[in-house]
Design a protein around this motif. Structure first.
Motif, PDB file in Angstrom:
ATOM      1  N   ARG A  58       0.834  -1.214   0.000  1.00 22.40           N
ATOM      2  CA  ARG A  58       0.000   0.000   0.000  1.00 22.40           C
ATOM      3  C   ARG A  58       0.863   1.256   0.000  1.00 22.40           C
ATOM      4  O   ARG A  58       1.874   1.330   0.692  1.00 22.40           O
ATOM      5  CB  ARG A  58      -0.915   0.010   1.233  1.00 22.40           C
ATOM      6  CG  ARG A  58      -1.925  -1.131   1.223  1.00 22.40           C
ATOM      7  CD  ARG A  58      -2.932  -0.999   2.332  1.00 22.40           C
ATOM      8  NE  ARG A  58      -2.365  -1.250   3.654  1.00 22.40           N
ATOM      9  CZ  ARG A  58      -2.209  -0.325   4.603  1.00 22.40           C
ATOM     10  NH1 ARG A  58      -2.554   0.931   4.379  1.00 22.40           N
ATOM     11  NH2 ARG A  58      -1.715  -0.663   5.779  1.00 22.40           N
ATOM     12  N   ARG A  60       0.714   5.840  -0.161  1.00 22.60           N
ATOM     13  CA  ARG A  60      -0.061   6.951   0.415  1.00 22.60           C
ATOM     14  C   ARG A  60      -1.278   7.226  -0.454  1.00 22.60           C
ATOM     15  O   ARG A  60      -1.331   6.841  -1.620  1.00 22.60           O
ATOM     16  CB  ARG A  60       0.799   8.208   0.513  1.00 22.60           C
ATOM     17  CG  ARG A  60       1.923   8.089   1.535  1.00 22.60           C
ATOM     18  CD  ARG A  60       2.744   9.362   1.571  1.00 22.60           C
ATOM     19  NE  ARG A  60       1.970  10.475   2.090  1.00 22.60           N
ATOM     20  CZ  ARG A  60       1.772  11.629   1.444  1.00 22.60           C
ATOM     21  NH1 ARG A  60       2.298  11.828   0.254  1.00 22.60           N
ATOM     22  NH2 ARG A  60       1.067  12.584   2.000  1.00 22.60           N
ATOM     23  N   GLY A  62      -4.143   6.026  -0.628  1.00 24.35           N
ATOM     24  CA  GLY A  62      -4.895   4.871  -1.127  1.00 24.35           C
ATOM     25  C   GLY A  62      -4.301   4.195  -2.354  1.00 24.35           C
ATOM     26  O   GLY A  62      -4.955   3.348  -2.970  1.00 24.35           O
ATOM     27  N   ARG A  63      -3.051   4.553  -2.689  1.00 29.41           N
ATOM     28  CA  ARG A  63      -2.460   3.964  -3.893  1.00 29.41           C
ATOM     29  C   ARG A  63      -1.875   2.586  -3.613  1.00 29.41           C
ATOM     30  O   ARG A  63      -1.637   2.220  -2.479  1.00 29.41           O
ATOM     31  CB  ARG A  63      -1.343   4.859  -4.421  1.00 29.41           C
ATOM     32  CG  ARG A  63      -1.848   6.197  -4.883  1.00 29.41           C
ATOM     33  CD  ARG A  63      -0.718   6.969  -5.546  1.00 29.41           C
ATOM     34  NE  ARG A  63      -1.137   8.324  -5.804  1.00 29.41           N
ATOM     35  CZ  ARG A  63      -0.509   9.413  -5.353  1.00 29.41           C
ATOM     36  NH1 ARG A  63       0.587   9.302  -4.648  1.00 29.41           N
ATOM     37  NH2 ARG A  63      -0.964  10.613  -5.624  1.00 29.41           N
ATOM     38  N   ARG A  64      -1.587   1.852  -4.684  1.00 31.03           N
ATOM     39  CA  ARG A  64      -0.926   0.549  -4.608  1.00 31.03           C
ATOM     40  C   ARG A  64       0.579   0.804  -4.613  1.00 31.03           C
ATOM     41  O   ARG A  64       1.030   1.772  -5.230  1.00 31.03           O
ATOM     42  CB  ARG A  64      -1.325  -0.230  -5.872  1.00 31.03           C
ATOM     43  CG  ARG A  64      -1.071  -1.707  -5.849  1.00 31.03           C
ATOM     44  CD  ARG A  64      -1.893  -2.342  -6.983  1.00 31.03           C
ATOM     45  NE  ARG A  64      -1.319  -2.060  -8.299  1.00 31.03           N
ATOM     46  CZ  ARG A  64      -0.452  -2.859  -8.930  1.00 31.03           C
ATOM     47  NH1 ARG A  64      -0.044  -3.978  -8.364  1.00 31.03           N
ATOM     48  NH2 ARG A  64       0.016  -2.553 -10.133  1.00 31.03           N
ATOM     49  N   GLU A 131       1.395   5.203   9.659  1.00 26.35           N
ATOM     50  CA  GLU A 131       0.005   5.044  10.087  1.00 26.35           C
ATOM     51  C   GLU A 131      -0.059   4.945  11.610  1.00 26.35           C
ATOM     52  O   GLU A 131       0.694   4.182  12.223  1.00 26.35           O
ATOM     53  CB  GLU A 131      -0.596   3.781   9.463  1.00 26.35           C
ATOM     54  CG  GLU A 131      -0.605   3.817   7.948  1.00 26.35           C
ATOM     55  CD  GLU A 131      -1.219   2.565   7.332  1.00 26.35           C
ATOM     56  OE1 GLU A 131      -2.329   2.670   6.810  1.00 26.35           O
ATOM     57  OE2 GLU A 131      -0.587   1.498   7.382  1.00 26.35           O
TER      58      GLU A 131
END
Ligand code: BTN
Length: 255
Positions: A58, A60, A62-64, A131
């Motif tokens: 993952r 930042r 929400g990207r892959r 996170e």
């Protein structure tokens, strides 16, 4: 102990005292693993997990994060930050620790694009995803050591690789060591000074998005908490999250 863990411990030196270390061949995401293990009470900070490959890495926003086997270092640290160390400063320290470790092992100069992308010769060679969890902060670090067969997918944007012979376990230990060494001292003026010195965006026009609208502003400095100070229409504000791109100059010219 497997060979990878031994190399990590050796590179950690004294900073590994009290740190639990796990090295996996494959996992979904080292950040997700630590989050789940911590939530289930299986681990406590400080804990370091590395993987040779991530099936659901993952990034930042929400990207892959493309994480094929044998091409990168994928690692996450679960730590308890000291009292008064804002989340922004953990990110700042992580970026500085990666630069110091890579420079120590290769002698190659590393730059930082706000917030915490590490660039080498105009390409993004490392991304960081921090996170917050109940037990502390998980700092996930992905370093592109080799260009994957077939290259990086278009979605990876400015991604590039170091393409040098670097032992990923040694690098993991060196990064974690630099990070754990400075963590208790946060907020540390030397860390923020190093971060600023590696940030060539300052003095240049940047683009950023606020409320879905793209804007441009002059980057004027880095605040004590790692925020990007910008000047827009004669007014100064501080960006604390999000992403910036360069207004006119190409990334390779500056980073
Ligand atoms: C970014 O550039 O957007 C951040 C990328 C962070 C990738 C690392 S790889 C190890 C850790 N596990 C993840 O799933 N993500 C982080």
């Amino acid at each position: 102990m497997n060979g990878g863990k031994e190399k990590i411990r050796r590179a950690l030196g004294p900073w590994g005292a009290g740190l639990a270390v796990e090295a996996l061949a494959e996992t979904d995401s080292t950040n997700t693993r630590l989050k789940e293990w911590a939530r289930a009470g299986k681990i406590a900070p400080p804990f370091l997990l590395t993987a040779d490959c991530q099936t659901a890495g993952r990034g930042r926003l929400g990207r892959r994060f493309v994480s094929p086997a044998g091409t990168g270092l994928y690692m996450s640290l679960l730590v308890q930050p000291p009292e008064g160390a804002e989340s922004g400063l953990i990110t700042v320290l992580a970026a500085v620790a990666v630069c110091r470790a890579l420079e120590g092992l290769t002698g190659l100069p590393m730059k930082i694009k706000w917030v915490n992308d590490i660039f080498f010769r105009g390409r993004k060679v490392c991304g960081i995803l921090a996170e917050r969890v109940e037990q502390g902060v998980i700092v996930g670090i992905g370093v592109n050591l080799k260009t994957p067969p077939g290259g990086f997918p278009p979605e990876a944007g400015a991604a590039g690789a170091l393409d040098r012979e670097i032992d990923r376990f040694q690098l993991a230990g060196a990064i974690a060591g630099r990070f754990l060494e400075a963590l208790p001292r946060l907020p540390d003026p030397a860390v923020i000074a190093d971060y600023r010195a590696r940030m060539p965006l300052i003095g240049h026009t940047i683009r950023y998005t606020r409320g879905g609208v793209e804007k441009s502003a002059l980057a004027v400095g880095v605040a004590e908490d790692g925020g990007l100070m910008i000047r827009e229409d004669g007014e100064e504000t501080v960006l604390r999250t999000g992403e910036v791109t360069l207004g006119s100059q190409s990334l390779s010219g500056l980073l």
